[in-house]
Design an enzyme around this catalytic site. Sequence first.
Site, mmCIF file in Angstrom:
data_model
loop_
_atom_site.group_PDB
_atom_site.id
_atom_site.type_symbol
_atom_site.label_atom_id
_atom_site.label_comp_id
_atom_site.label_asym_id
_atom_site.label_seq_id
_atom_site.Cartn_x
_atom_site.Cartn_y
_atom_site.Cartn_z
ATOM 1 N N TYR A 36 4.974 -36.945 6.075
ATOM 2 C CA TYR A 36 5.936 -37.930 7.015
ATOM 3 C C TYR A 36 4.897 -39.134 7.284
ATOM 4 O O TYR A 36 5.468 -40.121 7.440
ATOM 5 C CB TYR A 36 6.280 -37.328 8.208
ATOM 6 C CG TYR A 36 7.042 -37.881 9.170
ATOM 7 C CD1 TYR A 36 8.566 -38.342 8.772
ATOM 8 C CD2 TYR A 36 6.612 -38.177 10.598
ATOM 9 C CE1 TYR A 36 9.295 -38.748 9.954
ATOM 10 C CE2 TYR A 36 7.376 -38.843 11.318
ATOM 11 C CZ TYR A 36 8.818 -38.958 11.142
ATOM 12 O OH TYR A 36 9.340 -39.337 12.202
ATOM 13 N N ASN A 51 10.530 -35.339 10.173
ATOM 14 C CA ASN A 51 8.876 -35.037 10.520
ATOM 15 C C ASN A 51 8.725 -33.431 9.805
ATOM 16 O O ASN A 51 9.132 -32.438 10.659
ATOM 17 C CB ASN A 51 8.589 -35.133 12.152
ATOM 18 C CG ASN A 51 7.162 -35.247 12.021
ATOM 19 O OD1 ASN A 51 6.440 -34.730 11.097
ATOM 20 N ND2 ASN A 51 6.753 -35.509 13.128
HETATM 21 P P1 NAP Z 1 18.204 -36.542 13.504
HETATM 22 O O1 NAP Z 1 18.544 -36.077 14.858
HETATM 23 O O2 NAP Z 1 17.747 -35.259 12.693
HETATM 24 O O3 NAP Z 1 19.115 -37.297 12.917
HETATM 25 C C1 NAP Z 1 18.977 -37.512 11.508
HETATM 26 C C2 NAP Z 1 20.218 -37.537 10.494
HETATM 27 O O4 NAP Z 1 19.981 -37.882 9.288
HETATM 28 C C3 NAP Z 1 20.702 -36.105 10.580
HETATM 29 O O5 NAP Z 1 22.209 -36.170 10.360
HETATM 30 C C4 NAP Z 1 20.296 -35.688 9.308
HETATM 31 O O6 NAP Z 1 21.133 -34.535 8.635
HETATM 32 C C5 NAP Z 1 20.302 -36.709 8.244
HETATM 33 N N1 NAP Z 1 19.545 -36.580 7.545
HETATM 34 C C6 NAP Z 1 18.081 -36.544 7.187
HETATM 35 N N2 NAP Z 1 17.564 -36.392 6.118
HETATM 36 C C7 NAP Z 1 18.466 -36.529 5.033
HETATM 37 C C8 NAP Z 1 18.564 -36.727 3.898
HETATM 38 N N3 NAP Z 1 17.459 -36.461 2.980
HETATM 39 N N4 NAP Z 1 20.007 -37.005 3.237
HETATM 40 C C9 NAP Z 1 21.175 -37.193 3.959
HETATM 41 N N5 NAP Z 1 20.784 -37.044 5.364
HETATM 42 C C10 NAP Z 1 19.618 -36.796 5.968
HETATM 43 O O7 NAP Z 1 17.035 -37.549 13.500
HETATM 44 P P2 NAP Z 1 16.441 -38.646 14.348
HETATM 45 O O8 NAP Z 1 15.355 -38.054 15.494
HETATM 46 O O9 NAP Z 1 17.500 -39.279 14.923
HETATM 47 O O10 NAP Z 1 15.473 -39.642 13.519
HETATM 48 C C11 NAP Z 1 16.072 -40.687 12.605
HETATM 49 C C12 NAP Z 1 14.946 -41.391 12.395
HETATM 50 O O11 NAP Z 1 14.243 -42.018 13.454
HETATM 51 C C13 NAP Z 1 14.069 -41.038 11.397
HETATM 52 O O12 NAP Z 1 13.417 -41.607 10.399
HETATM 53 C C14 NAP Z 1 12.516 -40.414 12.100
HETATM 54 O O13 NAP Z 1 11.716 -40.334 11.415
HETATM 55 C C15 NAP Z 1 12.699 -41.606 13.097
HETATM 56 N N6 NAP Z 1 11.914 -41.336 14.456
HETATM 57 C C16 NAP Z 1 12.464 -40.587 15.186
HETATM 58 C C17 NAP Z 1 11.617 -40.201 16.428
HETATM 59 C C18 NAP Z 1 12.423 -39.522 17.512
HETATM 60 O O14 NAP Z 1 11.337 -39.398 18.774
HETATM 61 N N7 NAP Z 1 13.387 -38.855 17.500
HETATM 62 C C19 NAP Z 1 10.309 -41.009 16.682
HETATM 63 C C20 NAP Z 1 9.851 -41.754 15.666
HETATM 64 C C21 NAP Z 1 10.660 -42.023 14.581
HETATM 65 P P3 NAP Z 1 20.613 -33.104 9.093
HETATM 66 O O15 NAP Z 1 21.120 -32.630 10.443
HETATM 67 O O16 NAP Z 1 21.218 -32.097 8.093
HETATM 68 O O17 NAP Z 1 19.175 -32.601 9.208
#
Ligand code: NAP
Length: 260
Positions: free
Chosen positions: A155, A95
């Site tokens: 996003y 995001n």
């Molecule tokens: P996170 O904690 O940041 O984990 C995401 C992982 O994906 C990290 O290892 C990140 O690497 C990697 N990553 C992101 N972009 C990348 C790219 N372009 N190339 C390679 N690796 C990449 O995120 P999360 O909260 O688990 O979110 C996962 C999904 O859930 C996302 O699509 C997000 O939009 C969705 N989501 C999450 C929430 C929430 O409340 N957490 C709510 C709604 C939707 P880095 O650490 O290097 O960034």
Amino acid sequence: MDLQLKDKVVIITGGAKGIGEAISKTLAKEGVTVVIAGRNKADNDKAVNEIKSGGGKAFGVEVELSVVENCKKTVDETIKQFGRIDGLVNNAGVNDSIGLEKGDPERFLRSLQKNLVHYYCMAHYALPELKKYKGAIVNIGSKVSVTGQGNTSGYAASKGGINALTREWAVELLPYSVRVNTVLPAEVWTPLYEHWINSLPNPKEKLDSIVSKIPLERRFTTSEEIADTTVFLLSPRSSHTTGQILYVDGGYVHLDRAIS
Ligand code: NAP
């Protein structure tokens, strides 16, 4: 229930941290060989080693997914290592607060590359394998696609696109019995979430206010709860479910805000 996932091969983008990590670990417990595609080698290695030390099978591919060729590389590497692909979890995203007023077209385009384009590229390159095995795709979406958030056009557009592509791909892939669904979270405590909340002026106050609005049990959804639904949708036990957007959000998006 036997999810019938043993010995299947599934790619999880962003599978080393947060929601993706929980999906990788839950799949591994079901006997799946998990391929973690993420940009940070140390994070990939840590998740892979944890899965292996628990008796699971895992492999890391170090890739920045916003580069199209890296999506092809991930698929090619998976086939080279394991000879097949049964499932794809499109999960990586960020995001990134590219707003309308406080933003610019170049940054908006880059946001689409970080959040939407690789979902398409991964599905495109994995499809020949998924067709062979009547595989499944699960996309991870976001409440922002249906509620808006403000100051995050890139996003929001990406997540809206993911909802649309879920229906579009579900129709296109009917002849191959490849199912496509989206799991849509609202508030899940992950490294990404922690980073976002800490970027706000009063993180603690904001956090309390958000939690108070989550209808079911006034708590965050856990990554494991997102993972359980994702794993079910990947499994043959959900064999007649396709084109669905499942809200795993404690009622955040749909239940009446006036409830006490
Ligand atoms: P996170 O904690 O940041 O984990 C995401 C992982 O994906 C990290 O290892 C990140 O690497 C990697 N990553 C992101 N972009 C990348 C790219 N372009 N190339 C390679 N690796 C990449 O995120 P999360 O909260 O688990 O979110 C996962 C999904 O859930 C996302 O699509 C997000 O939009 C969705 N989501 C999450 C929430 C929430 O409340 N957490 C709510 C709604 C939707 P880095 O650490 O290097 O960034």
